[in-house]
Design an enzyme around this catalytic site. Structure first.
Site, PDB file in Angstrom:
ATOM      1  N   ARG A   8      -2.049  -1.196   9.765  1.00  0.00           N
ATOM      2  CA  ARG A   8      -1.765   0.236   9.750  1.00  0.00           C
ATOM      3  C   ARG A   8      -2.088   0.916  11.055  1.00  0.00           C
ATOM      4  O   ARG A   8      -1.498   1.912  11.395  1.00  0.00           O
ATOM      5  CB  ARG A   8      -2.519   0.896   8.603  1.00  0.00           C
ATOM      6  CG  ARG A   8      -1.932   0.512   7.258  1.00  0.00           C
ATOM      7  CD  ARG A   8      -2.765   1.006   6.123  1.00  0.00           C
ATOM      8  NE  ARG A   8      -2.896   2.456   6.131  1.00  0.00           N
ATOM      9  CZ  ARG A   8      -3.723   3.115   5.349  1.00  0.00           C
ATOM     10  NH1 ARG A   8      -4.487   2.447   4.514  1.00  0.00           N
ATOM     11  NH2 ARG A   8      -3.803   4.409   5.395  1.00  0.00           N
ATOM     12  N   HIS A  56       0.827  -1.201   0.000  1.00  0.00           N
ATOM     13  CA  HIS A  56       0.000   0.000   0.000  1.00  0.00           C
ATOM     14  C   HIS A  56       0.864   1.254   0.000  1.00  0.00           C
ATOM     15  O   HIS A  56       1.797   1.371   0.782  1.00  0.00           O
ATOM     16  CB  HIS A  56      -0.924  -0.017   1.217  1.00  0.00           C
ATOM     17  CG  HIS A  56      -2.123   0.849   1.005  1.00  0.00           C
ATOM     18  ND1 HIS A  56      -2.050   2.205   1.102  1.00  0.00           N
ATOM     19  CD2 HIS A  56      -3.398   0.555   0.653  1.00  0.00           C
ATOM     20  CE1 HIS A  56      -3.248   2.712   0.840  1.00  0.00           C
ATOM     21  NE2 HIS A  56      -4.072   1.725   0.568  1.00  0.00           N
ATOM     22  N   PRO A  57       0.577   2.194  -0.894  1.00  0.00           N
ATOM     23  CA  PRO A  57       1.476   3.340  -1.059  1.00  0.00           C
ATOM     24  C   PRO A  57       1.261   4.465  -0.052  1.00  0.00           C
ATOM     25  O   PRO A  57       1.870   5.523  -0.188  1.00  0.00           O
ATOM     26  CB  PRO A  57       1.143   3.823  -2.472  1.00  0.00           C
ATOM     27  CG  PRO A  57      -0.264   3.417  -2.702  1.00  0.00           C
ATOM     28  CD  PRO A  57      -0.501   2.169  -1.890  1.00  0.00           C
ATOM     29  N   CYS A  58       0.461   4.235   0.972  1.00  0.00           N
ATOM     30  CA  CYS A  58       0.093   5.391   1.797  1.00  0.00           C
ATOM     31  C   CYS A  58       1.274   5.959   2.580  1.00  0.00           C
ATOM     32  O   CYS A  58       1.255   7.113   2.963  1.00  0.00           O
ATOM     33  CB  CYS A  58      -1.064   5.034   2.721  1.00  0.00           C
ATOM     34  SG  CYS A  58      -0.704   3.698   3.825  1.00  0.00           S
ATOM     35  N   HIS A  59       2.304   5.161   2.851  1.00  0.00           N
ATOM     36  CA  HIS A  59       3.433   5.705   3.608  1.00  0.00           C
ATOM     37  C   HIS A  59       4.628   6.049   2.729  1.00  0.00           C
ATOM     38  O   HIS A  59       5.625   6.557   3.208  1.00  0.00           O
ATOM     39  CB  HIS A  59       3.883   4.701   4.671  1.00  0.00           C
ATOM     40  CG  HIS A  59       2.885   4.518   5.770  1.00  0.00           C
ATOM     41  ND1 HIS A  59       2.477   5.558   6.565  1.00  0.00           N
ATOM     42  CD2 HIS A  59       2.193   3.435   6.170  1.00  0.00           C
ATOM     43  CE1 HIS A  59       1.573   5.111   7.429  1.00  0.00           C
ATOM     44  NE2 HIS A  59       1.381   3.823   7.206  1.00  0.00           N
TER      45      HIS A  59
END
Lengths: 219, 689
Positions: free
Chosen positions: B338, A165-168
Site C-alpha cells: 500500500r 483489502h477494502p481500503c481502496h
C-alpha cells in the site's frame, strides 16, 4: 452511490439480482444466509466455487494427501470400475477456489474473500495461488493499488481466508460511478456489485461473464 | 428401444474422487470437541456432486462445512448424497477396524433402500456414502477414507454403444431436452435421477423414478441421471446403483434400456448439453434375490489404484500458532503493497536482535521489534521483577512479582511467547562486568567475571544487532567494545527524567576490510558523517566509565523518568534500526540530519540520523551527529587492538584498575592539558541520561 459506498440493503438487493442472472447463465453464484451466534440478524453473503485443473508440472502440495499404511485387500476386484487415476485421462491436480462476497459494515463496501484448497481440504499457500492465477494475472507486479491481499479470519466462519483489502474500494467505485454518470447521464449503473466484481474479481481469477451485461435481471 | 446384440461392450464407470473443503475439517474438529466427544457412532453428513464440470476434471464428490447441517446447505446446481461419518478415537482402531464390514454395511443400506422402494421415492439414497476418519486434533492430522458403495450384478453391465447426444440428436431435440430438464429441475431441485420420454416429434419430457410404472409402456423410455463424469467413453458412478434399482424393480418389463448420462455446463456464457452421453441398449442384469447382499465395491483408491487411506496435515490452516505467524507477516506486507513497495521486510524480520536489559526500554523495544516481524530476540538481564515494575515495564504483570519475583529476562520472554508464539525469544540471566566495579583478585570472582564476559561475547557474536538498554552508563562499556570489535550494529537508548538519547554507534569494520565509504566528511554541523566514522556512546566523553551508582541516593539508582519517555525512546530505537536496515549501505549509511521533508534519502523510510536527542519538556527532538573519537575508551583503535590481543586479561585490568582506560587511550594526558572545570561541564549533560 456516487460516493462509492453501498448500504447493506443495497448489497442484498444487488446480490439477489446477481444470483438471478447467474442462475440463467449457469455461473454458479449462490446467496447464503448465516445466523451468527452473537446476533439475531442473518448475514447474507455470496458464494461461488470454481474447480480448476492445474498444470501437471505445477508445484504439488507435498504434505497432502498422503497415503497412510499399506494397501489393504478388503474388496474383490471389480471389472466395472474404471481405473482412471494416474492414467492421465483426467486431471490429477485440481484446485478449488472458493469466493465469498461479504458486506463490510465498517467500509460500507463489498469485500472479496477467497481461499483455494487441494482435494484434501488443505489450503493452497498464497504464493502458489499466484502461480496458478498467473495466466489471468498480468498485472501481478504492476503495483495496482488495490492489489492488497492479506490473510484474515473470515468474518462469519472465523477460519483463515485471504481477502482483498477494502481500503481502496470506495475510491475506485466512486471514480467509476462518476465516469458512468458523465457518459450515460442519469442512468445508474446496472448493479454496483457486478461492476465491482468486474474490477476486483479478475485479480484473483474470478472473471465475470460479459453476458451479465446483456441480460436484464428484472425480467 | 435399441435391441441387444452380440456386440455388447462392457460398461466401466468412473469412480468418485473425494474433495473436501477446509471448512469441512474445521467443522468436523468443532463437532468432535463439542458434540461427538468420544462417540464413534456414525453421524449424519451430506455431500454432493455436480454434472457441470468442464471436460477433463475429475468426478468429484464434495463435502463442505455446511454438509453437517440438517437439511444440508448445498449449491443450487448440486446433487446431494446422504452419507455418514465415523470419527474414530485412535489411529489403531482406524487401521484395524473391519473395512469389509463397513463396506458391506453401507452397501446393505443401499440394497435395502432399493428393494423396499425408498430409493425409488428418493433416488439420492443410491449415492449414499461413508467416511471413516481419525482426527488427531493436537497435530492437526486427519486420517480419512471414503466408501462410495456400488453393488455388483451377477454379470457385467454391458451396452451396445456409447455416443454423445450431440451426435445422435438434432438441435430441436437437444433444446427440448434442455427445456424439459430445466422444468424438472425447478420442480425437483437436487434430484439427479429421472426418466426421459422422448416422443417421435422430438419433444422430451422428464419424470420422477416413481412414475416409471406409467412410463414403461411408452415407446421412448430412457433412464436418465445427472452425470458427474467428464469422460467421453464412461458414465459416472451414480449410474451403477441406478441400473441395479432398475433391475430389481422393473426387470419384469424391462431388460434392455437406453440411458441418458446428462451433462450440462456453461462456458463463456454458452450452455452446453450436447456432450451428454447416450448409452444405447444397456442390458439390465437379472433380478437378484433380495435376501442375499450382492458383492459391494467402493473404497476410494489412491492415484496408483491402491486401496489406501489418506492423511492430511492441516496445521497451516488450523494451528493458531502458524496462523498468527502468517497473519503477522501478511499484515506487514500490506505496508509494502500500500505504501512502500521497496520496503525490504525480510531484512528486518531476519535480523537477530540482542537486547541488553529487560526493563522499561527492553520491554518496549522487544514489543516494537515483534511488531516489525522480528523473530529472533534475545534478552539479557540479571534482576528480578519487582512490584513497581509492571506498570511501566510493558511485558510484566503483577503475577511476575510474587515470591521474590521472576527473573526479568525469563518473564519477558514468557510474555513475548504469550503475545506471539511464533517469536524465537531466549532469556539469558547474566550480569555484565563493568569498569569501575572492581572484580577483585579472588579467583572465584575472577572466574565469574570471565564467565559473564564469555556469555556476553558469545551473544554479541551470534546476533546481528545489539541494543544497549541498561540503566547505568558503565554497563554499556563492555558491549560497546564488543560490538565494535565484532563489527555489529549497536543501538543505544538512554533516559533522563524528561530527556532521552537514542543513537546508533559508529560501525567498526573488521581490520583490513574495505568499507567503500568516502572517508571524507561532507559539510559541517555534524551532517553526512559516514557510518564507520560516527562516534559511539563513549566517544563524546572525556572520562572513562566509573561506578555511577556509588554515592547516589536511592532515587538516582533507579531510573526516574517520565513514564512515557521509555516508550518514546524504545520506539525510536527500533525505528532507527529499521530505517538503517533499509539503507543500501546498512550500518555504513552516513548520518543524515536534514529536517526538510523534501530531502532525498536512500532509505525508503527516510533519513537516518546518528543520534536523536529528545526533550519532553518542550516535546522536541534534535538530531546531532558526532565523529568517532580517537581516544575513546570503548571503541578507539588502541582499545580494540588491545582487546583483540589480550582478551579477558585486558578487560580485567579495565574492570579493576582505576584510570587504566584513561591512561591507555591518552585521556589522562588530555586531562593534564585541560582545565578541570571545562571537563565537568562537558560530561554533565550526557552521563545521567
Amino acid at each position: 452511490m456516487a460516493t462509492g459506498l453501498l448500504t447493506y440493503e443495497e448489497f442484498v438487493r444487488n446480490a439477489r439480482d446477481l444470483v438471478v442472472m447467474s442462475d440463467r447463465l449457469g455461473d454458479g453464484w449462490e446467496l447464503r444466509h448465516v445466523r451468527q451466534t452473537d446476533g439475531p440478524e442473518e448475514t447474507a453473503f455470496l458464494v461461488k466455487r470454481i474447480c480448476v485443473a492445474i498444470a501437471e508440472e505445477s508445484p504439488v502440495d507435498p504434505e497432502t494427501p498422503r497415503d497412510v499404511g499399506e494397501p489393504e485387500n478388503i474388496e474383490d476386484e471389480d471389472p466395472a470400475t474404471l481405473h482412471c487415476r494416474g492414467t492421465g485421462k483426467l486431471s490429477e491436480k485440481t484446485v478449488q477456489f472458493e469466493y465469498h462476497v461479504i458486506y463490510s459494515p465498517s467500509y460500507q463496501v463489498p469485500v472479496l474473500f477467497f481461499t483455494a484448497t487441494f482435494h484434501s481440504g488443505r489450503l493452497v499457500p498464497l504464493k502458489e495461488i499466484w502461480k496458478f492465477l498467473s495466466p489471468f494475472h498480468v498485472t501481478r507486479d504492476s503495483g495496482m493499488e488495490w492489489e492488497s491481499v492479506t490473510q484474515q479470519e473470515h468474518p462469519i466462519f472465523g477460519r483463515p481466508f485471504y481477502h482483498l483489502h477494502p481500503c481502496h474500494t470506495s475510491n475506485v467505485m466512486a471514480t467509476i460511478l462518476t465516469a458512468n454518470k458523465h457518459e450515460r447521464g442519469d442512468r445508474d449503473i446496472k448493479n454496483y456489485l457486478l461492476s465491482w466484481l468486474t474490477i476486483f474479481g479478475p485479480t484473483i481469477g474470478l472473471n465475470v461473464l460479459i453476458d451479465y451485461l446483456k441480460i436484464d435481471s428484472k425480467t | 428401444m435399441a435391441t441387444g446384440g452380440a456386440e455388447q461392450q462392457m460398461l466401466q464407470f468412473v469412480p468418485f474422487v473425494s474433495r473436501l473443503d477446509a471448512g469441512f475439517w474445521h467443522e468436523l474438529s468443532r463437532r468432535k470437541l463439542e458434540k461427538y466427544h468420544l462417540s464413534e457412532a456414525a453421524q449424519y453428513i451430506s455431500g454432493y456432486y455436480t454434472n457441470n464440470s468442464v471436460p477433463g476434471l475429475p468426478t468429484n464428490l464434495l463435502l463442505e462445512y455446511s454438509g453437517f447441517e440438517k437439511p444440508p446447505v448445498h449449491p443450487p446446481y448440486a446433487f446431494p448424497c446422504p452419507g455418514s461419518i465415523i470419527v474414530l478415537n485412535t489411529i489403531e482402531s482406524f487401521k484395524t477396524c473391519d473395512k469389509r464390514k463397513i463396506l458391506e454395511e453401507t452397501g446393505r443400506q443401499i440394497w435395502d433402500d432399493i428393494n423396499d422402494g425408498s430409493a425409488v421415492d428418493d433416488p439420492s439414497l443410491l449415492s449414499r456414502f461413508m467416511l471413516l476418519t481419525f482426527a488427531d486434533l493436537k497435530k492437526y492430522n486427519f486420517h480419512y477414507w471414503f466408501v462410495f458403495p456400488a453393488l455388483f450384478p451377477n454379470d457385467p453391465l454391458t451396452t451396445l454403444s456409447i455416443k454423445t447426444i450431440g451426435s445422435v440428436w438434432n438441435d430441436q431435440q437437444l433444446q427440448s431436452l434442455q427445456k424439459a430438464y430445466d422444468s424438472f429441475r425447478s420442480a425437483h431441485p437436487g434430484i439427479g435421477f429421472f426418466i426421459v420420454v422422448m416422443t417421435d416429434d422430438g419433444t422430451a419430457a422428464l419424470h420422477e423414478l416413481r412414475e416409471a410404472e406409467t412410463c414403461l409402456s411408452t415407446e421412448k423410455f430412457m433412464l436418465g441421471f445427472c452425470d458427474p463424469s467428464t469422460m467421453e467413453t464412461n458414465p459416472g458412478w451414480p449410474l451403477r446403483n441406478l441400473l441395479i434399482l432398475a433391475a430389481q424393480k422393473w426387470s419384469d418389463r424391462l431388460n434392455v434400456v437406453d440411458v441418458l448420462c446428462y451433462r450440462d455446463y456453461t462456458r463463456d456464457g454458452r450452455r452446453l448439453v450436447s456432450h451428454s452421453l447416450l448409452l444405447e441398449g444397456v442390458k439390465l442384469p437379472d433380478k437378484m434375490s433380495t435376501d442375499v447382499l450382492p458383492k459391494v465395491t467402493g473404497w476410494e483408491k489412491n492415484d496408483k489404484n491402491k486401496s489406501v487411506p489418506k492423511m492430511v496435515n492441516l496445521s497451516s490452516s488450523m494451528d493458531p500458532v502458524r496462523l498468527a505467524e502468517s497473519s503477522v507477516d501478511l499484515n506487514l506486507k500490506l505496508m509494502r503493497w500500500r505504501l512502500i513497495p521497496s520496503l525490504d521486510l525480510e531484512a528486518v524480520s531476519s535480523t537477530k536482535c540482542l537486547l541488553l536489559g529487560a526493563g522499561t526500554l527492553g520491554c518496549n523495544v522487544a514489543r516494537c521489534l515483534m511488531g516489525w516481524g522480528v523473530r529472533h530476540i534475545t534478552l539479557l538481564d540479571n534482576s528480578t521483577v519487582s512490584y513497581s515494575n509492571p506498570v511501566r515495564q510493558s511485558l510484566f504483570t503483577f503475577h511476575d512479582c510474587s515470591s521474590g519475583g521472576k527473573h526479568k529476562a525469563k518473564a519477558a520472554v514468557e510474555s513475548m511467547r504469550l503475545i506471539f508464539p511464533g517469536v524465537k525469544a531466549e532469556a539469558v540471566d547474566s550480569s555484565i562486568p563493568m569498569p569501575g566495579h572492581s572484580v577483585g583478585t579472588n579467583a572465584e570472582a575472577i572466574q565469574k567475571a570471565r564467565k559473564d564476559v564469555e556469555t556476553v561475547e558469545k551473544l554479541v557474536q551470534t546476533h546481528d544487532v545489539v541494543f544497549l538498554l541498561m540503566d547505568t552508563r558503565e554497563s554499556r562499556w563492555l558491549p560497546t567494545l564488543l560490538t565494535s570489535a565484532h563489527s555489529k550494529i549497536c543501538i543505544n537508548a538512554a533516559l533522563g527524567f524528561d530527556t532521552y538519547m537514542v543513537m546508533r554507534h559508529g560501525f567498526r569494520p573488521q581490520p583490513g576490510t574495505e568499507t567503500g565509504s568516502p572517508g571524507v566528511i561532507v559539510g559541517g554541523c555534524g551532517s553526512g558523517i559516514p557510518g564507520d566514522q560516527l562516534g559511539c556512546y563513549f566517544c563524546s566523553d572525556v572520562v572513562a566509565p566509573t561506578d555511577s551508582t556509588r554515592d547516589r541516593t536511592l532515587d538516582q539508582q533507579c531510573t526516574v523518568s517520565r513514564p512515557g519517555i521509555s516508550m518514546v525512546a524504545g520506539a525510536l530505537a527500533t525505528e532507527l534500526l529499521v530505517s538503517l536496515l533499509q539503507h543500501p549501505l546498512k550500518a555504513l549509511a552516513p548520518s543524515d540530519s536534514h529536517t526538510e521533508d523534501d530531502s532525498e534519502s536512500e532509505s525508503c523510510l527516510g533519513l537516518i540520523p546518528h543520534q536523536i536527542r529528545g526533550f519532553m519538556s518542550r516535546f522536541q527532538n534534535v538530531l546531532p551527529a558526532s565523529q568517532a573519537f580517537d581516544k575513546c575508551t570503548a571503541c578507539s583503535p588502541v582499545v580494540l587492538s588491545r582487546y583483540r590481543e589480550e582478551g579477558f586479561d585486558f578487560l580485567l585490568k579495565a574492570f579493576n584498575t582505576p584510570n587504566f582506560l584513561e591512561d591507555l587511550t591518552g585521556l589522562s594526558q588530555l586531562y593534564a592539558e585541560t582545565d578541570d572545570d571545562q571537563v565537568w561541564e562537558l560530561s554533565d549533560g550526557e552521563d545521567d541520561m
